[in-house]
Design a protein around this motif. Structure first.
Motif, PDB file in Angstrom:
ATOM      1  N   VAL A 149       4.779   6.673  -1.199  1.00 51.99           N
ATOM      2  CA  VAL A 149       5.406   5.756  -2.153  1.00 51.99           C
ATOM      3  C   VAL A 149       4.830   4.356  -1.981  1.00 51.99           C
ATOM      4  O   VAL A 149       4.669   3.882  -0.860  1.00 51.99           O
ATOM      5  CB  VAL A 149       6.940   5.714  -1.947  1.00 51.99           C
ATOM      6  CG1 VAL A 149       7.595   4.652  -2.829  1.00 51.99           C
ATOM      7  CG2 VAL A 149       7.570   7.080  -2.222  1.00 51.99           C
ATOM      8  N   GLU A 150       4.548   3.717  -3.102  1.00 52.36           N
ATOM      9  CA  GLU A 150       4.164   2.304  -3.091  1.00 52.36           C
ATOM     10  C   GLU A 150       5.100   1.553  -4.035  1.00 52.36           C
ATOM     11  O   GLU A 150       5.602   2.135  -5.007  1.00 52.36           O
ATOM     12  CB  GLU A 150       2.711   2.111  -3.508  1.00 52.36           C
ATOM     13  CG  GLU A 150       2.416   2.510  -4.942  1.00 52.36           C
ATOM     14  CD  GLU A 150       0.965   2.352  -5.325  1.00 52.36           C
ATOM     15  OE1 GLU A 150       0.696   1.606  -6.299  1.00 52.36           O
ATOM     16  OE2 GLU A 150       0.107   2.968  -4.682  1.00 52.36           O
ATOM     17  N   ILE A 151       5.353   0.288  -3.718  1.00 48.63           N
ATOM     18  CA  ILE A 151       6.217  -0.513  -4.577  1.00 48.63           C
ATOM     19  C   ILE A 151       5.582  -1.862  -4.876  1.00 48.63           C
ATOM     20  O   ILE A 151       4.734  -2.343  -4.110  1.00 48.63           O
ATOM     21  CB  ILE A 151       7.638  -0.711  -3.975  1.00 48.63           C
ATOM     22  CG1 ILE A 151       7.612  -1.586  -2.725  1.00 48.63           C
ATOM     23  CG2 ILE A 151       8.295   0.625  -3.694  1.00 48.63           C
ATOM     24  CD1 ILE A 151       9.008  -1.955  -2.192  1.00 48.63           C
ATOM     25  N   THR A 152       5.988  -2.434  -6.002  1.00 46.66           N
ATOM     26  CA  THR A 152       5.663  -3.809  -6.365  1.00 46.66           C
ATOM     27  C   THR A 152       6.965  -4.534  -6.580  1.00 46.66           C
ATOM     28  O   THR A 152       7.850  -4.023  -7.283  1.00 46.66           O
ATOM     29  CB  THR A 152       4.822  -3.856  -7.665  1.00 46.66           C
ATOM     30  OG1 THR A 152       3.652  -3.061  -7.483  1.00 46.66           O
ATOM     31  CG2 THR A 152       4.459  -5.275  -8.034  1.00 46.66           C
TER      32      THR A 152
ATOM     33  N   VAL B 287       9.856  -4.214  -9.239  1.00 47.29           N
ATOM     34  CA  VAL B 287       9.203  -4.110 -10.544  1.00 47.29           C
ATOM     35  C   VAL B 287       8.755  -2.685 -10.833  1.00 47.29           C
ATOM     36  O   VAL B 287       9.021  -2.141 -11.903  1.00 47.29           O
ATOM     37  CB  VAL B 287       7.994  -5.070 -10.622  1.00 47.29           C
ATOM     38  CG1 VAL B 287       7.257  -4.928 -11.944  1.00 47.29           C
ATOM     39  CG2 VAL B 287       8.439  -6.511 -10.402  1.00 47.29           C
ATOM     40  N   LYS B 288       8.072  -2.072  -9.861  1.00 49.80           N
ATOM     41  CA  LYS B 288       7.458  -0.763 -10.106  1.00 49.80           C
ATOM     42  C   LYS B 288       7.436   0.051  -8.830  1.00 49.80           C
ATOM     43  O   LYS B 288       7.191  -0.475  -7.750  1.00 49.80           O
ATOM     44  CB  LYS B 288       6.020  -0.961 -10.613  1.00 49.80           C
ATOM     45  CG  LYS B 288       5.210   0.296 -10.852  1.00 49.80           C
ATOM     46  CD  LYS B 288       5.435   0.912 -12.185  1.00 49.80           C
ATOM     47  CE  LYS B 288       4.612   2.184 -12.328  1.00 49.80           C
ATOM     48  NZ  LYS B 288       4.249   2.515 -13.646  1.00 49.80           N
ATOM     49  N   VAL B 289       7.690   1.327  -8.981  1.00 49.79           N
ATOM     50  CA  VAL B 289       7.569   2.299  -7.893  1.00 49.79           C
ATOM     51  C   VAL B 289       6.600   3.380  -8.363  1.00 49.79           C
ATOM     52  O   VAL B 289       6.714   3.874  -9.490  1.00 49.79           O
ATOM     53  CB  VAL B 289       8.944   2.929  -7.553  1.00 49.79           C
ATOM     54  CG1 VAL B 289       8.787   4.074  -6.567  1.00 49.79           C
ATOM     55  CG2 VAL B 289       9.902   1.874  -7.025  1.00 49.79           C
ATOM     56  N   VAL B 290       5.658   3.723  -7.506  1.00 48.57           N
ATOM     57  CA  VAL B 290       4.754   4.838  -7.778  1.00 48.57           C
ATOM     58  C   VAL B 290       4.919   5.818  -6.624  1.00 48.57           C
ATOM     59  O   VAL B 290       4.760   5.444  -5.459  1.00 48.57           O
ATOM     60  CB  VAL B 290       3.285   4.389  -7.902  1.00 48.57           C
ATOM     61  CG1 VAL B 290       2.381   5.589  -8.181  1.00 48.57           C
ATOM     62  CG2 VAL B 290       3.133   3.335  -8.997  1.00 48.57           C
TER      63      VAL B 290
ATOM     64  N   LEU C 104      11.768   2.925   2.684  1.00 51.71           N
ATOM     65  CA  LEU C 104      12.182   2.055   3.781  1.00 51.71           C
ATOM     66  C   LEU C 104      10.949   1.423   4.442  1.00 51.71           C
ATOM     67  O   LEU C 104      10.958   0.231   4.782  1.00 51.71           O
ATOM     68  CB  LEU C 104      13.001   2.854   4.791  1.00 51.71           C
ATOM     69  CG  LEU C 104      13.778   2.056   5.828  1.00 51.71           C
ATOM     70  CD1 LEU C 104      14.766   1.095   5.183  1.00 51.71           C
ATOM     71  CD2 LEU C 104      14.514   3.004   6.765  1.00 51.71           C
ATOM     72  N   ASN C 105       9.886   2.186   4.588  1.00 53.66           N
ATOM     73  CA  ASN C 105       8.649   1.642   5.129  1.00 53.66           C
ATOM     74  C   ASN C 105       8.035   0.607   4.183  1.00 53.66           C
ATOM     75  O   ASN C 105       7.463  -0.394   4.632  1.00 53.66           O
ATOM     76  CB  ASN C 105       7.659   2.756   5.445  1.00 53.66           C
ATOM     77  CG  ASN C 105       8.080   3.566   6.648  1.00 53.66           C
ATOM     78  OD1 ASN C 105       8.837   3.102   7.496  1.00 53.66           O
ATOM     79  ND2 ASN C 105       7.602   4.797   6.732  1.00 53.66           N
ATOM     80  N   ALA C 106       8.165   0.820   2.882  1.00 54.19           N
ATOM     81  CA  ALA C 106       7.687  -0.165   1.908  1.00 54.19           C
ATOM     82  C   ALA C 106       8.507  -1.451   2.004  1.00 54.19           C
ATOM     83  O   ALA C 106       7.957  -2.559   1.923  1.00 54.19           O
ATOM     84  CB  ALA C 106       7.741   0.413   0.496  1.00 54.19           C
ATOM     85  N   ILE C 107       9.813  -1.313   2.174  1.00 53.37           N
ATOM     86  CA  ILE C 107      10.671  -2.493   2.363  1.00 53.37           C
ATOM     87  C   ILE C 107      10.221  -3.265   3.601  1.00 53.37           C
ATOM     88  O   ILE C 107      10.162  -4.501   3.596  1.00 53.37           O
ATOM     89  CB  ILE C 107      12.151  -2.070   2.458  1.00 53.37           C
ATOM     90  CG1 ILE C 107      12.646  -1.582   1.094  1.00 53.37           C
ATOM     91  CG2 ILE C 107      13.023  -3.220   2.971  1.00 53.37           C
ATOM     92  CD1 ILE C 107      14.021  -0.913   1.130  1.00 53.37           C
TER      93      ILE C 107
ATOM     94  N   SER D 267       0.868  -1.174   0.000  1.00 52.35           N
ATOM     95  CA  SER D 267       0.000   0.000   0.000  1.00 52.35           C
ATOM     96  C   SER D 267       0.906   1.225   0.000  1.00 52.35           C
ATOM     97  O   SER D 267       2.114   1.112   0.261  1.00 52.35           O
ATOM     98  CB  SER D 267      -0.868  -0.002   1.264  1.00 52.35           C
ATOM     99  OG  SER D 267      -1.762  -1.086   1.223  1.00 52.35           O
ATOM    100  N   GLY D 268       0.344   2.368  -0.278  1.00 56.09           N
ATOM    101  CA  GLY D 268       1.126   3.596  -0.232  1.00 56.09           C
ATOM    102  C   GLY D 268       1.697   3.799   1.168  1.00 56.09           C
ATOM    103  O   GLY D 268       0.984   3.665   2.155  1.00 56.09           O
TER     104      GLY D 268
END
Length: 153
Positions: free
Chosen positions: A146-149, A92-95, A72-75, A38-39
């Motif tokens: 930030v959100e990541i896949t 794969v993707k960063v938004v 870092l929170n996404a990690i 999630s964001g």
């Protein structure tokens, strides 16, 4: 610790606890070999590190640091799902979303804070597709989100 966490430690960083959701959602979902976060806001120790619009109350340089915190929170969210960050085979993707003052147009430079951290943490597997979007406002007046896949083995 994983090799990813070792690289983060060399940068003086450690993977934090997963940030608590601020609404009705979960921090991370896995579908097959893809993990979606999630964001993530620039939360440190349960508190938003800064508020305001980038290009007004928040400088682009400070916002890039905040984007790094978001990454870092996404990690952390990814680690909570897969356990070992070395299972990540590709970011794969960063938004990235930047709460922008009306004349601010350097959203890509802000989101570089997240992209550069992911590249340092994951090495070649950190190279990713990306969107950097300027928005009028973000939850709780956060400057960036930030959100990541990621793909995992």
């Amino acid at each position: 610790m994983s090799a990813v966490e070792d690289r983060l430690a060399e940068l003086g960083l450690q993977v934090p606890e997963v940030a608590a959701p601020v609404a009705a959602y979960v921090p991370v979902v896995q579908e097959g070999n893809l993990v979606y976060t999630s964001g993530q806001l620039p939360v440190i120790g349960g508190k938003l590190a800064a508020t305001g619009k980038v290009g007004a109350e928040v400088s682009a340089e400070d916002a890039a640091q905040l984007a790094q915190t978001c990454a870092l929170n996404a990690i952390a969210a990814v680690k909570s799902q897969v356990g070992d960050l070395d299972k990540v085979t590709r970011v794969v993707k960063v938004v990235g979303f930047v709460a922008s003052a009306p004349s601010f147009t350097a959203q890509p430079a802000v989101i570089n804070g997240a992209s550069e951290l992911l590249a340092k943490a994951f090495g070649d597997a950190g190279a990713h597709a990306r969107s950097a979007v300027g928005v009028a406002a973000l939850p709780m007046d956060a400057p960036v989100e930030v959100e990541i896949t990621v793909a995992v083995q």
